[in-house]
Design a protein around this motif. Sequence first.
Motif, PDB file in Angstrom:
ATOM      1  N   THR A 123       0.342  -1.601  -0.156  1.00 21.96           N
ATOM      2  CA  THR A 123      -0.088   0.110  -0.236  1.00 21.96           C
ATOM      3  C   THR A 123       0.827   1.183  -0.091  1.00 21.96           C
ATOM      4  OG1 THR A 123      -0.554   0.154   1.990  1.00 21.96           O
ATOM      5  CG2 THR A 123      -1.763  -1.389   0.786  1.00 21.96           C
ATOM      6  N   LEU A 124       2.005   1.542   1.148  1.00 18.43           N
ATOM      7  CA  LEU A 124       3.041   2.727   0.674  1.00 18.43           C
ATOM      8  C   LEU A 124       3.389   2.884  -0.975  1.00 18.43           C
ATOM      9  CD1 LEU A 124       5.783   1.972   3.594  1.00 18.43           C
ATOM     10  CD2 LEU A 124       3.035   4.173   3.349  1.00 18.43           C
ATOM     11  N   VAL A 125       3.741   2.133  -1.903  1.00 17.38           N
ATOM     12  CA  VAL A 125       3.848   1.724  -3.024  1.00 17.38           C
ATOM     13  C   VAL A 125       3.009   1.965  -3.960  1.00 17.38           C
ATOM     14  CG1 VAL A 125       4.572  -0.334  -5.173  1.00 17.38           C
ATOM     15  CG2 VAL A 125       6.049  -0.340  -2.958  1.00 17.38           C
ATOM     16  N   THR A 126       2.036   1.786  -3.734  1.00 19.69           N
ATOM     17  CA  THR A 126       0.564   2.248  -5.121  1.00 19.69           C
ATOM     18  C   THR A 126       0.294   3.342  -4.163  1.00 19.69           C
ATOM     19  OG1 THR A 126      -1.430   1.317  -3.323  1.00 19.69           O
ATOM     20  CG2 THR A 126      -0.369   0.429  -4.973  1.00 19.69           C
ATOM     21  N   ALA A 127       0.138   3.644  -2.841  1.00 28.08           N
ATOM     22  CA  ALA A 127       0.056   5.442  -2.304  1.00 28.08           C
ATOM     23  C   ALA A 127       0.930   6.579  -2.765  1.00 28.08           C
ATOM     24  CB  ALA A 127      -0.137   5.581  -0.401  1.00 28.08           C
ATOM     25  N   SER A 128       2.129   5.933  -3.285  1.00 30.65           N
ATOM     26  CA  SER A 128       3.220   7.075  -3.791  1.00 30.65           C
ATOM     27  C   SER A 128       2.791   7.068  -4.739  1.00 30.65           C
ATOM     28  CB  SER A 128       4.947   6.354  -3.473  1.00 30.65           C
ATOM     29  OG  SER A 128       4.766   4.705  -4.354  1.00 30.65           O
ATOM     30  N   VAL A 129       1.953   6.165  -6.047  1.00 23.66           N
ATOM     31  CA  VAL A 129       1.654   6.918  -6.942  1.00 23.66           C
ATOM     32  C   VAL A 129       0.474   8.905  -6.382  1.00 23.66           C
ATOM     33  CG1 VAL A 129       0.525   6.521  -9.043  1.00 23.66           C
ATOM     34  CG2 VAL A 129       2.494   4.858  -8.073  1.00 23.66           C
ATOM     35  N   HIS A 130      -0.380   8.214  -6.014  1.00 18.89           N
ATOM     36  CA  HIS A 130      -1.146   9.067  -5.132  1.00 18.89           C
ATOM     37  C   HIS A 130      -0.998  10.567  -4.740  1.00 18.89           C
ATOM     38  CE1 HIS A 130      -5.456  10.873  -5.111  1.00 18.89           C
ATOM     39  NE2 HIS A 130      -4.631  10.921  -3.667  1.00 18.89           N
ATOM     40  N   ARG A 131      -0.183  10.270  -4.262  1.00 17.84           N
ATOM     41  CA  ARG A 131       1.154  11.741  -3.482  1.00 17.84           C
ATOM     42  C   ARG A 131       1.975  12.167  -4.479  1.00 17.84           C
ATOM     43  NH1 ARG A 131       0.380  10.894   2.392  1.00 17.84           N
ATOM     44  NH2 ARG A 131      -2.007   9.545   3.129  1.00 17.84           N
ATOM     45  N   LYS A 132       2.451  11.703  -4.592  1.00 17.78           N
ATOM     46  CA  LYS A 132       3.645  12.164  -5.722  1.00 17.78           C
ATOM     47  C   LYS A 132       4.473  12.527  -5.931  1.00 17.78           C
ATOM     48  CE  LYS A 132       0.309  11.819  -9.795  1.00 17.78           C
ATOM     49  NZ  LYS A 132       0.216  10.481 -10.361  1.00 17.78           N
ATOM     50  N   THR A 133       5.057  12.703  -4.356  1.00 17.83           N
ATOM     51  CA  THR A 133       6.200  13.865  -3.411  1.00 17.83           C
ATOM     52  C   THR A 133       7.526  13.378  -3.933  1.00 17.83           C
ATOM     53  OG1 THR A 133       5.880  12.605  -1.983  1.00 17.83           O
ATOM     54  CG2 THR A 133       4.367  13.963  -2.098  1.00 17.83           C
ATOM     55  N   GLY A 134       7.611  11.555  -4.669  1.00 12.72           N
ATOM     56  CA  GLY A 134       9.249  11.396  -4.526  1.00 12.72           C
ATOM     57  C   GLY A 134       9.791  11.212  -3.026  1.00 12.72           C
ATOM     58  N   ILE A 135       9.243  11.215  -1.955  1.00 10.71           N
ATOM     59  CA  ILE A 135       9.771  10.554  -0.731  1.00 10.71           C
ATOM     60  C   ILE A 135       8.604  10.573   1.106  1.00 10.71           C
ATOM     61  CG2 ILE A 135      11.079  13.186  -1.528  1.00 10.71           C
ATOM     62  CD1 ILE A 135       9.573  15.163   1.017  1.00 10.71           C
ATOM     63  N   PHE A 136       7.727  10.199  -0.585  1.00 11.51           N
ATOM     64  CA  PHE A 136       6.972   9.631   0.954  1.00 11.51           C
ATOM     65  C   PHE A 136       7.192   8.324   1.050  1.00 11.51           C
ATOM     66  CE2 PHE A 136       3.049   6.633   1.075  1.00 11.51           C
ATOM     67  CZ  PHE A 136       2.685   7.032   1.994  1.00 11.51           C
ATOM     68  N   ILE A 137       7.870   7.401   0.832  1.00 12.33           N
ATOM     69  CA  ILE A 137       8.127   6.114   1.453  1.00 12.33           C
ATOM     70  C   ILE A 137       8.818   6.248   2.579  1.00 12.33           C
ATOM     71  CG2 ILE A 137       8.954   3.845   1.257  1.00 12.33           C
ATOM     72  CD1 ILE A 137       7.731   3.917  -2.076  1.00 12.33           C
ATOM     73  N   LYS A 138       9.722   7.459   2.220  1.00 12.09           N
ATOM     74  CA  LYS A 138      11.224   7.886   2.983  1.00 12.09           C
ATOM     75  C   LYS A 138      10.559   8.419   4.128  1.00 12.09           C
ATOM     76  CE  LYS A 138      16.014   9.190   3.502  1.00 12.09           C
ATOM     77  NZ  LYS A 138      16.552  10.103   3.599  1.00 12.09           N
ATOM     78  N   THR A 139       9.660   9.563   4.080  1.00 11.23           N
ATOM     79  CA  THR A 139       8.964  10.202   4.996  1.00 11.23           C
ATOM     80  C   THR A 139       8.586   9.443   6.072  1.00 11.23           C
ATOM     81  OG1 THR A 139       8.697  12.074   4.050  1.00 11.23           O
ATOM     82  CG2 THR A 139       7.105  12.005   5.554  1.00 11.23           C
TER      83      THR A 139
END
Length: 158
Positions: A123-139
Amino acid sequence: MTTKNDMAKEYDLFEIWLMDMSDALENFLNSLPKDVSEKLDFSPDSLNILENYILTKYSGSSEILAADASKMVDGMARYVGQTFRRSFNGKWIIDYNDKKNAFYGLPQIANMQGQVTQFCPATLVTASVHRKTGIFIKTVYNNYLERTIQARGAISGA
């Protein structure tokens, strides 16, 4: 209705998924462009590299959730999960008991230092596409790290 036999089969499939971890990660890394894969070393900073690759590959949620993306998403989720697991001493689990659980049937990481909620790498992987920040997972990673440091300070009395 799910029988005990069906549930046992599901858990057996999960065990196979776990046993395949090394090979699946190797295949995933080999499927990436060399300039990306050579930077993926399971470090916290590599999470941004992976996320930026995700954002170049998938323009929206429908693309990353498409059936033909499932193998790539599995590799990405394994990579993210292993990065967190290695850093925070977590353990892969899966829930086939509670069908109402948002992560029912999805691999999760449990028992991580600083963990206060369920953690599902896919879900982190798929949510990162929606967030579009480039730093979501590392955050998210940094939030776990901060909670771990706080917990250590509380234990030591600092």
